[in-house]
Design an enzyme around this catalytic site. Structure first.
Site, short mmCIF file in Angstrom:
data_model
loop_
_atom_site.label_atom_id
_atom_site.label_comp_id
_atom_site.label_asym_id
_atom_site.label_seq_id
_atom_site.Cartn_x
_atom_site.Cartn_y
_atom_site.Cartn_z
N LEU A 149 44.29 42.26 45.92
CA LEU A 149 44.50 41.86 44.52
C LEU A 149 43.20 41.32 43.91
O LEU A 149 42.86 41.64 42.76
CB LEU A 149 45.61 40.82 44.44
CG LEU A 149 46.00 40.34 43.05
CD1 LEU A 149 46.47 41.49 42.17
CD2 LEU A 149 47.09 39.26 43.13
N LYS A 197 40.96 44.23 43.16
CA LYS A 197 41.42 44.95 41.98
C LYS A 197 41.07 44.21 40.71
O LYS A 197 40.68 44.82 39.71
CB LYS A 197 42.93 45.16 42.07
CG LYS A 197 43.57 45.85 40.88
CD LYS A 197 43.09 47.27 40.74
CE LYS A 197 43.77 47.97 39.56
NZ LYS A 197 43.22 49.33 39.33
N GLU A 198 41.17 42.88 40.74
CA GLU A 198 40.94 42.09 39.53
C GLU A 198 39.46 41.86 39.22
O GLU A 198 39.03 42.01 38.08
CB GLU A 198 41.65 40.73 39.67
CG GLU A 198 43.16 40.80 39.57
CD GLU A 198 43.63 41.15 38.16
OE1 GLU A 198 42.88 40.94 37.20
OE2 GLU A 198 44.77 41.65 38.03
N SER A 199 38.68 41.48 40.22
CA SER A 199 37.30 41.04 39.92
C SER A 199 36.22 41.66 40.78
O SER A 199 35.04 41.40 40.56
CB SER A 199 37.21 39.51 40.08
OG SER A 199 37.38 39.16 41.45
N TYR A 211 48.95 50.11 38.41
CA TYR A 211 48.28 48.92 38.95
C TYR A 211 48.89 48.55 40.30
O TYR A 211 48.17 48.29 41.27
CB TYR A 211 48.44 47.77 37.94
CG TYR A 211 47.89 46.44 38.37
CD1 TYR A 211 46.58 46.08 38.09
CD2 TYR A 211 48.70 45.50 39.03
CE1 TYR A 211 46.07 44.83 38.46
CE2 TYR A 211 48.21 44.27 39.40
CZ TYR A 211 46.90 43.94 39.12
OH TYR A 211 46.40 42.71 39.49
#
Length: 464
Positions: A314, A317-319, A447
């Protein structure tokens, strides 16, 4: 009396044929050939993903600084994009097992450098060549450079089982009347190269590309003696998948001039980059770290009751593990929280990796609690949590209500996600039970797929 003779004869015939069939099956295998798995291109596209067998080596597929990399991986990712499907990779160490998986439907394509021969052609259909491969003898420079096959004398050469190497060496041995011994091993080429370096064996054979990569970080490796000149290598699909083969060949034709050579150069011709990728502690090839933030990710995952590699997926995926990343919408930190969420969950400095991550963990715990009663199953609820993290739990709750209204299973993500995707359709987002209105729900569904796909890769390549 006549009836007794007929009965006796019938029993005798039955016993004889029964024993005969049992004997044949025991010694020669089942008479009836098992049907090959049936699924061509349309079936794969309807399913939504393609399964590919990849070799377990240092160039095909691995994790480097959280990112999935590898020669076959990058090619397959592009192919999957062309076919408009997700990519599922299956790591296989034995070539014969890869062909079994293909036959059984566990994979749809074998993405390995395979030379075409009669035996393999009877099992599968070969694509157009991806390129050429030559095989080399691998030894230590301390053993002396080989300039003639006679120098091997009565030495033993260990080769990977199922590869073409044994056939090549035996043909040379017979034609040149040599005395070396060839022994097959279940070990991969790179494992055998490790044994050469360690002095456990003297010689092995490897694909020149694999040998070159290993020579970048093993000093004293001699790979100068070629066993065989370049031959075409291809991928293979099932013989009953002609449309998949046609699409694969079209893709190869389109990519041969630029894309495939560029990816090849990235992994095989830049020895410096290969060295760093294969020796970094943040590579699944040499270490077992995903990022420099693994320790705080593990702490956060423990609070969530998650596998730490899932939380790492996660974060990636985010940063991409960038602590100062800021999205166009103003989301910040490792888990890219919006300003209002940062404030709500007690994050004062979003650039502080520990503080921002724990703020995200508290938000994830809140979402998990929100869905707990409606979706009791942990593995199913996880997908609701991830979608809510991406698009907001209000939109996912709308999809849940629509699922309930239309009589489908509100506790399975497969059913609820269909209605989340429909939230861009006015017939659904204008329904009175929908509270949060229009949403591009398909983005949230993708996502979830992306995060879970990265997680599957981390599970396969990084130890828990």
């Amino acid at each position: 009396m006549k009836k007794a003779i007929i009965l006796f004869s019938s029993i005798l015939i039955l016993l004889l044929f029964g024993v005969q069939c049992t004997f044949i099956e025991k010694n020669f295998g089942s008479i009836a050939k098992e049907d090959t798995y049936l699924l061509d291109l349309q079936g794969i596209q309807n399913r939504g993903f393609i399964r590919a067998a990849v070799d377990n080596n240092s160039t095909g597929y691995y994790i480097y600084r959280g990112r999935r990399m590898g020669y076959e991986y990058e090619l397959l990712r592009d192919l999957a994009k062309r076919l408009n499907v997700q990519l599922h990779l299956v790591m296989v160490s034995e070539i014969d097992v890869a062909f079994d998986y293909l036959h059984e439907g566990k994979v749809d394509v074998i993405a390995m450098n395979l030379e075409k021969n009669l035996e393999r052609s009877e099992k599968a259909s070969f694509s157009l060549p991806l390129g050429k491969m030559s095989t080399v003898l691998v030894g230590n420079e301390s053993s002396g450079k080989i300039t003639s096959w006679d120098q091997l004398k009565t030495d033993t050469i260990y080769v990977r089982e199922g590869a073409v190497y044994k056939t090549q060496l035996c043909a040379l041995k017979d034609s040149l009347q040599l005395n070396y011994t060839v022994i097959t091993s279940p070990d991969h080429e790179e494992t055998l190269i490790d044994k050469v370096i360690e002095g456990k064996i003297k010689w092995t054979i490897a694909d020149q590309n694999i040998a070159r990569v290993n020579a970048t970080y093993y000093e004293g490796l001699d790979i100068s003696w070629k066993v065989q000149q370049e031959n075409d290598v291809s991928w293979v699909v099932r013989q009953n998948s002609p449309k998949l083969l046609a699409s694969l060949d079209t893709w190869l034709s389109d990519k041969q001039k630029r894309f495939i050579p560029d990816v090849y150069a990235k992994y095989f011709l830049n020895s410096k980059n290969s060295y760093f990728r294969t020796n970094s502690p943040f590579s699944s090839l040499a270490g077992n770290q995903i990022s420099v933030y693994d320790d705080i990710i593990k702490d956060g995952a423990e609070q969530l009751g998650w596998d730490w590699r899932l939380l790492a997926s996660l974060v990636y995926k985010e940063s991409r593990f960038d602590t100062v990343a800021t999205s166009y919408a103003g989301a910040r930190g490792l888990l890219q929280l919006m300003p209002v969420t940062l404030e709500r969950f007690g994050v004062q400095n979003p650039d502080d990796p520990s503080e921002s991550l724990m703020g995200g963990v508290r938000y994830l715990r809140y979402l998990d609690k929100f869905w707990m009663e409606r979706v009791p199953d942990t593995s199913e609820r996880l997908k609701f949590v991830l979608a809510s993290y991406n698009i907001g739990h209000g939109h996912v709750e709308d999809a849940w209500r629509l699922t309930l209204k239309f009589g489908e299973n509100t506790q399975t993500w497969a059913d609820v996600s269909k209605f989340l995707e429909l939230k861009s359709d006015p017939d659904y987002y204008q329904d009175p039970i929908v509270k949060s209105g229009f949403a591009k729900g398909h983005l949230a569904v993708n996502y979830v797929k992306d995060v879970m796909s990265v997680f599957e890769s981390y599970k396969a390549l990084v130890h828990p």
